[in-house]
Scaffold this motif. Structure first.
Motif, PDB file in Angstrom:
ATOM      1  N   GLY A 128       4.603  -9.197  10.540  1.00  0.00           N
ATOM      2  CA  GLY A 128       6.023  -9.214  10.250  1.00  0.00           C
ATOM      3  C   GLY A 128       6.522  -8.049   9.428  1.00  0.00           C
ATOM      4  O   GLY A 128       7.707  -8.008   9.085  1.00  0.00           O
ATOM      5  N   ASN A 129       5.639  -7.086   9.096  1.00  0.00           N
ATOM      6  CA  ASN A 129       6.111  -5.897   8.402  1.00  0.00           C
ATOM      7  C   ASN A 129       5.409  -4.653   8.944  1.00  0.00           C
ATOM      8  O   ASN A 129       4.527  -4.746   9.803  1.00  0.00           O
ATOM      9  CB  ASN A 129       5.953  -6.022   6.879  1.00  0.00           C
ATOM     10  CG  ASN A 129       4.515  -6.147   6.443  1.00  0.00           C
ATOM     11  OD1 ASN A 129       3.669  -5.305   6.753  1.00  0.00           O
ATOM     12  ND2 ASN A 129       4.209  -7.211   5.704  1.00  0.00           N
ATOM     13  N   ALA A 130       5.766  -3.484   8.417  1.00  0.00           N
ATOM     14  CA  ALA A 130       5.321  -2.214   8.985  1.00  0.00           C
ATOM     15  C   ALA A 130       3.819  -2.015   8.905  1.00  0.00           C
ATOM     16  O   ALA A 130       3.234  -1.314   9.738  1.00  0.00           O
ATOM     17  CB  ALA A 130       6.037  -1.056   8.288  1.00  0.00           C
ATOM     18  N   SER A 131       3.148  -2.621   7.931  1.00  0.00           N
ATOM     19  CA  SER A 131       1.714  -2.407   7.769  1.00  0.00           C
ATOM     20  C   SER A 131       0.896  -2.942   8.933  1.00  0.00           C
ATOM     21  O   SER A 131      -0.247  -2.542   9.136  1.00  0.00           O
ATOM     22  CB  SER A 131       1.232  -3.043   6.465  1.00  0.00           C
ATOM     23  OG  SER A 131       1.430  -4.443   6.490  1.00  0.00           O
ATOM     24  N   GLY A 132       1.483  -3.845   9.722  1.00  0.00           N
ATOM     25  CA  GLY A 132       0.771  -4.390  10.876  1.00  0.00           C
ATOM     26  C   GLY A 132       0.432  -3.342  11.922  1.00  0.00           C
ATOM     27  O   GLY A 132      -0.457  -3.549  12.759  1.00  0.00           O
ATOM     28  N   MET A 133       1.106  -2.186  11.909  1.00  0.00           N
ATOM     29  CA  MET A 133       0.852  -1.153  12.902  1.00  0.00           C
ATOM     30  C   MET A 133      -0.559  -0.581  12.805  1.00  0.00           C
ATOM     31  O   MET A 133      -1.078  -0.047  13.777  1.00  0.00           O
ATOM     32  CB  MET A 133       1.856  -0.009  12.754  1.00  0.00           C
ATOM     33  CG  MET A 133       1.776   0.715  11.425  1.00  0.00           C
ATOM     34  SD  MET A 133       2.677   2.284  11.386  1.00  0.00           S
ATOM     35  CE  MET A 133       1.560   3.338  12.284  1.00  0.00           C
ATOM     36  N   PHE A 134      -1.189  -0.678  11.621  1.00  0.00           N
ATOM     37  CA  PHE A 134      -2.543  -0.137  11.481  1.00  0.00           C
ATOM     38  C   PHE A 134      -3.508  -0.837  12.426  1.00  0.00           C
ATOM     39  O   PHE A 134      -4.346  -0.203  13.065  1.00  0.00           O
ATOM     40  CB  PHE A 134      -3.031  -0.281  10.036  1.00  0.00           C
ATOM     41  CG  PHE A 134      -4.459   0.149   9.856  1.00  0.00           C
ATOM     42  CD1 PHE A 134      -4.777   1.488   9.679  1.00  0.00           C
ATOM     43  CD2 PHE A 134      -5.498  -0.780   9.877  1.00  0.00           C
ATOM     44  CE1 PHE A 134      -6.096   1.895   9.522  1.00  0.00           C
ATOM     45  CE2 PHE A 134      -6.823  -0.387   9.722  1.00  0.00           C
ATOM     46  CZ  PHE A 134      -7.119   0.958   9.550  1.00  0.00           C
TER      47      PHE A 134
ATOM     48  N   GLN B 104      11.547  -0.074   8.840  1.00  0.00           N
ATOM     49  CA  GLN B 104      10.770  -0.931   7.953  1.00  0.00           C
ATOM     50  C   GLN B 104       9.810  -0.066   7.141  1.00  0.00           C
ATOM     51  O   GLN B 104       9.200   0.868   7.662  1.00  0.00           O
ATOM     52  CB  GLN B 104       9.959  -1.955   8.762  1.00  0.00           C
ATOM     53  CG  GLN B 104      10.772  -2.793   9.718  1.00  0.00           C
ATOM     54  CD  GLN B 104      11.365  -4.015   9.053  1.00  0.00           C
ATOM     55  OE1 GLN B 104      10.852  -4.478   8.040  1.00  0.00           O
ATOM     56  NE2 GLN B 104      12.443  -4.535   9.610  1.00  0.00           N
ATOM     57  N   ILE B 105       9.640  -0.401   5.865  1.00  0.00           N
ATOM     58  CA  ILE B 105       8.700   0.309   4.994  1.00  0.00           C
ATOM     59  C   ILE B 105       7.830  -0.718   4.277  1.00  0.00           C
ATOM     60  O   ILE B 105       8.329  -1.723   3.764  1.00  0.00           O
ATOM     61  CB  ILE B 105       9.427   1.187   3.963  1.00  0.00           C
ATOM     62  CG1 ILE B 105      10.252   2.272   4.650  1.00  0.00           C
ATOM     63  CG2 ILE B 105       8.420   1.846   3.003  1.00  0.00           C
ATOM     64  CD1 ILE B 105      11.055   3.128   3.688  1.00  0.00           C
ATOM     65  N   SER B 106       6.523  -0.473   4.262  1.00  0.00           N
ATOM     66  CA  SER B 106       5.593  -1.348   3.557  1.00  0.00           C
ATOM     67  C   SER B 106       4.615  -0.478   2.780  1.00  0.00           C
ATOM     68  O   SER B 106       4.045   0.468   3.317  1.00  0.00           O
ATOM     69  CB  SER B 106       4.830  -2.234   4.546  1.00  0.00           C
ATOM     70  OG  SER B 106       3.820  -2.978   3.878  1.00  0.00           O
TER      71      SER B 106
ATOM     72  N   ASN C  49      -1.738   2.320   0.067  1.00  0.00           N
ATOM     73  CA  ASN C  49      -1.400   2.335   1.493  1.00  0.00           C
ATOM     74  C   ASN C  49       0.115   2.409   1.628  1.00  0.00           C
ATOM     75  O   ASN C  49       0.860   1.880   0.793  1.00  0.00           O
ATOM     76  CB  ASN C  49      -1.961   1.110   2.230  1.00  0.00           C
ATOM     77  CG  ASN C  49      -1.410  -0.198   1.701  1.00  0.00           C
ATOM     78  OD1 ASN C  49      -0.281  -0.585   2.008  1.00  0.00           O
ATOM     79  ND2 ASN C  49      -2.194  -0.891   0.882  1.00  0.00           N
ATOM     80  N   LEU C  50       0.568   3.082   2.673  1.00  0.00           N
ATOM     81  CA  LEU C  50       2.002   3.232   2.911  1.00  0.00           C
ATOM     82  C   LEU C  50       2.248   3.318   4.415  1.00  0.00           C
ATOM     83  O   LEU C  50       1.581   4.094   5.113  1.00  0.00           O
ATOM     84  CB  LEU C  50       2.533   4.498   2.232  1.00  0.00           C
ATOM     85  CG  LEU C  50       4.014   4.811   2.445  1.00  0.00           C
ATOM     86  CD1 LEU C  50       4.888   3.729   1.809  1.00  0.00           C
ATOM     87  CD2 LEU C  50       4.353   6.182   1.871  1.00  0.00           C
ATOM     88  N   PHE C  51       3.189   2.508   4.915  1.00  0.00           N
ATOM     89  CA  PHE C  51       3.518   2.480   6.339  1.00  0.00           C
ATOM     90  C   PHE C  51       5.033   2.458   6.507  1.00  0.00           C
ATOM     91  O   PHE C  51       5.748   1.820   5.733  1.00  0.00           O
ATOM     92  CB  PHE C  51       2.913   1.245   7.014  1.00  0.00           C
ATOM     93  CG  PHE C  51       1.409   1.180   6.955  1.00  0.00           C
ATOM     94  CD1 PHE C  51       0.639   1.764   7.949  1.00  0.00           C
ATOM     95  CD2 PHE C  51       0.769   0.559   5.892  1.00  0.00           C
ATOM     96  CE1 PHE C  51      -0.742   1.718   7.895  1.00  0.00           C
ATOM     97  CE2 PHE C  51      -0.611   0.503   5.827  1.00  0.00           C
ATOM     98  CZ  PHE C  51      -1.362   1.085   6.826  1.00  0.00           C
ATOM     99  N   ILE C  52       5.498   3.147   7.545  1.00  0.00           N
ATOM    100  CA  ILE C  52       6.914   3.151   7.878  1.00  0.00           C
ATOM    101  C   ILE C  52       7.069   3.089   9.393  1.00  0.00           C
ATOM    102  O   ILE C  52       6.320   3.739  10.123  1.00  0.00           O
ATOM    103  CB  ILE C  52       7.634   4.401   7.309  1.00  0.00           C
ATOM    104  CG1 ILE C  52       9.130   4.350   7.652  1.00  0.00           C
ATOM    105  CG2 ILE C  52       6.980   5.682   7.788  1.00  0.00           C
ATOM    106  CD1 ILE C  52       9.934   5.420   6.937  1.00  0.00           C
ATOM    107  N   THR C  53       8.003   2.269   9.873  1.00  0.00           N
ATOM    108  CA  THR C  53       8.300   2.180  11.304  1.00  0.00           C
ATOM    109  C   THR C  53       9.798   2.360  11.517  1.00  0.00           C
ATOM    110  O   THR C  53      10.610   2.040  10.632  1.00  0.00           O
ATOM    111  CB  THR C  53       7.859   0.826  11.892  1.00  0.00           C
ATOM    112  OG1 THR C  53       8.616  -0.232  11.284  1.00  0.00           O
ATOM    113  CG2 THR C  53       6.371   0.590  11.654  1.00  0.00           C
ATOM    114  N   HIS C  54      10.158   2.850  12.703  1.00  0.00           N
ATOM    115  CA  HIS C  54      11.569   3.066  13.009  1.00  0.00           C
ATOM    116  C   HIS C  54      11.836   2.774  14.483  1.00  0.00           C
ATOM    117  O   HIS C  54      11.076   3.189  15.355  1.00  0.00           O
ATOM    118  CB  HIS C  54      11.972   4.509  12.699  1.00  0.00           C
ATOM    119  CG  HIS C  54      13.406   4.818  13.036  1.00  0.00           C
ATOM    120  ND1 HIS C  54      14.472   4.265  12.352  1.00  0.00           N
ATOM    121  CD2 HIS C  54      13.936   5.613  14.012  1.00  0.00           C
ATOM    122  CE1 HIS C  54      15.591   4.711  12.872  1.00  0.00           C
ATOM    123  NE2 HIS C  54      15.309   5.530  13.881  1.00  0.00           N
TER     124      HIS C  54
END
Length: 472
Positions: A52-58, A71-73, A115-120
C-alpha cells in the motif's frame, strides 16, 4: 564448517595460519529483507502483492500500479547484532589444540540502514518509481586476541542498491513491472596470521634453516598471539541486475503477485595488505602486498504471494520467498602478483521462506497487523520461540475501554501483560536465549542459537528482522 584451501605444499599450514578470506560475518546469511517498516507486522507476507505504499516496489515493481498520484516512503532501520562465542577451541592439522585467546566479546557493530522510495503515476496505465536501499550487509568486530582471530577480526560487507522501475497496466486486471538494480558493493575484511604455524609449515618444507628449533628460538610457535601478523582484504565494485513482476487482480477482493530479482555478480577490485610480519617470514612471497580481485555472487530471488480482503477492514496475506543461496559456493581472492588464490569454500544451500499475515484497518490512521511465518537461514539452521504480536501504526491506544457500562483494561494491554509474563517465565527456564516481540515501542529481541567456529555462538539479530518476524 568451512574449509580453507591454498594450492601448494604449504596449503594446510597457510590455511591454519589465517591466510584465507576472513568472512565469518557472512556465515548466517547477510540479506536484509527489511526494506520498509510496514511489512514487519505481517512478516513481509505481502511483498509480492504490495503493502500500500511506495516501498512495495522493491519486491514487486508491478505493485506501483495500485498507487495513485505521487507516493514517498522512507525509513531507517537500526542494526544492532550481537555475537558471542561459547566453549570455542582452535586446532591445526598435525599440531593439535592451539586454543589461545578469549571469546572475542560482543562482535556486533550497530549501524543505521536507511531506505527511500518514490513512485509517480504518469497516466492511467503507467507508473515510474525509484528506490535506494541496502539489500545486503553486515559488520562484525571481534577483539584482536580472540581465539578465532585467524578466521576474522573485523569484517564489513555492504551492498547499496539503486532501483529505477516502471509498471504498466496490460489490462484492467493485470499489471506488469520491470526494474534495474544498480549496485555498489564494498568489502573490508581483516584477520590475524598465525606466524608460528606458518613458520612450522615452512620448516617442514625445508625452507627454514635449523627447522622448527629456529622457529622456537624466535618465539614463532603455533597460536602465539604476540607474534601474529595481520592481513586486510578490501575491494569494491559496481554491477547491474534486474527485477520484474506481475500483479493479477483476480477479483476486487483477491490479488496474486509474482516477482523475480536476478542474481548479481560483483567483481570486487582492491588489495591484500599484510602487516606485523616477523622478520624471519618477511621474505615469504605469499605475504607480499598486492592488488587483488574477488567475486561476490549475490543470489537470485523469486517471490509469490496472495492477498484477500474479507471486508473493507480485514485482509489476509501469504507469501513464499525462494533465495538461490547455492550460488554462494565459494569466495576466491585472486592476487595480481601470481601467488596462489585465497579460497574460502562456503557450500550454502537454497532457502524457502514462508509467511502468513493479517491486517485490520481500524481507521485511516490506525492499522493492526499480525503474522505467523517461518524461514530457514542460510546456510546454518536457527531457531527461536515467538508468539503472535501486533504492530501498531498511527496513534496510541487507550488504556481503558467501556464495556457494558464498566471500565475495563484495554485488550492490547491485557495481551501485553500476558506476553511479559510469558517472556519472564521462558527466560528463567532458558537464560541463554531471548524472545522477539513487536509492539508500540518497536522490537525487543534476543536470540536464536547459532553454531559458529568450533564452539557455540549465541546470536542476537535485532537487524535480522526477517528472522525475528518469521520464526514461530
Amino acid at each position: 564448517m568451512k574449509t580453507r584451501t591454498v594450492s601448494g605444499r604449504l596449503a594446510p599450514w597457510l590455511a591454519a595460519a589465517g591466510l584465507a578470506l576472513p568472512v565469518t560475518s557472512l556465515a548466517a546469511g547477510f540479506a536484509i529483507t527489511e526494506e520498509n517498516a510496514t511489512g514487519l507486522g505481517s512478516a513481509y507476507s505481502d511483498t509480492a502483492t504490495g503493502n500500500g505504499n511506495a516501498s512495495g516496489m522493491f519486491f514487486n515493481p508491478a505493485t506501483m500500479s495500485d498507487l495513485p498520484g505521487t507516493q514517498i516512503s522512507g525509513g531507517m532501520i537500526y542494526i544492532d547484532p550481537k555475537f558471542k562465542l561459547k566453549d570455542g577451541k582452535s586446532s591445526v592439522a598435525g599440531i593439535g589444540d592451539i586454543t589461545n585467546g578469549g571469546d572475542g566479546g560482543n562482535a556486533g557493530v550497530a549501524a543505521p540502514v536507511p531506505n527511500l522510495f518514490i513512485t509517480h503515476q504518469l497516466n492511467a496505465r503507467t507508473h515510474v518509481g525509484f528506490g535506494i536501499s541496502v539489500p545486503y550487509g553486515l559488520s562484525t568486530d571481534y577483539s584482536s586476541g580472540w581465539l578465532g582471530r585467524y578466521h576474522a577480526i573485523k569484517s564489513e560487507v555492504q551492498v547499496i542498491n539503486l532501483n529505477p522501475a516502471l509498471s504498466f497496466d496490460a489490462n484492467p486486471n493485470l499489471s506488469l513491472g520491470v526494474g534495474l538494480d544498480i549496485q555498489y558493493a564494498n568489502a573490508n575484511l581483516t584477520s590475524a596470521i598465525d606466524s608460528g604455524s606458518l613458520c612450522y609449515g615452512a620448516a617442514s618444507a625445508g625452507q627454514v634453516p635449523g627447522g622448527t628449533s629456529t622457529c622456537q628460538t624466535y618465539g614463532l610457535t603455533p597460536g602465539n598471539a604476540s607474534k601474529d601478523g595481520k592481513v586486510r582484504v578490501k575491494g569494491n565494485d559496481w554491477a547491474l541486475g534486474w527485477n520484474a513482476g506481475l500483479l493479477w487482480h483476480v477479483n476486487p477482493s483477491t490479488k496474486i503477485g509474482l516477482s523475480y530479482r536476478s542474481a548479481v555478480d560483483h567483481k570486487l577490485k582492491g588489495s591484500v595488505d599484510y602487516s606485523n610480519i616477523p622478520l624471519l617470514l618477511a621474505s615469504n612471497p605469499q605475504l607480499a602486498d598486492t592488488n587483488a580481485r574477488a567475486s561476490l555472487d549475490l543470489p537470485a530471488t523469486a517471490n509469490l504471494g496472495i492477498s484477500h480482503a474479507f471486508s473493507p477492514r480485514w485482509t489476509m496475506t501469504a507469501g513464499l520467498l525462494w533465495t538461490q543461496w547455492s550460488r554462494f559456493h565459494e569466495l576466491r581472492v585472486t592476487k595480481d602478483n601470481g601467488q596462489p588464490d585465497i579460497v574460502t569454500t562456503e557450500g550454502w544451500k537454497d532457502t524457502l521462506r514462508y509467511a502468513v499475515g493479517a491486517s485490520y484497518k481500524q481507521n485511516s490512521r490506525l492499522t493492526l497487523r499480525s503474522d505467523a511465518g517461518a524461514r530457514c537461514a542460510a546456510p546454518h539452521r536457527a531457531s527461536a520461540r515467538q508468539r503472535p504480536h501486533l504492530a501498531l501504526a498511527g496513534r496510541r491506544l487507550p488504556r481503558y475501554q467501556e464495556e457494558h457500562g464498566r471500565r475495563r483494561l484495554h485488550p492490547h494491554l491485557v495481551q501485553q501483560r500476558e506476553d511479559q509474563q510469558h517472556d519472564r517465565g521462558y527466560l528463567q527456564e532458558h537464560p541463554d536465549r531471548h524472545l522477539y516481540r513487536l509492539g508500540r515501542h518497536g522490537r525487543r529481541a534476543v536470540q536464536p542459537p547459532f553454531l559458529s567456529l568450533a564452539g557455540h555462538s549465541s546470536v542476537s539479530f535485532r537487524r535480522r528482522l526477517q528472522a525475528l518476524s518469521a520464526f514461530g
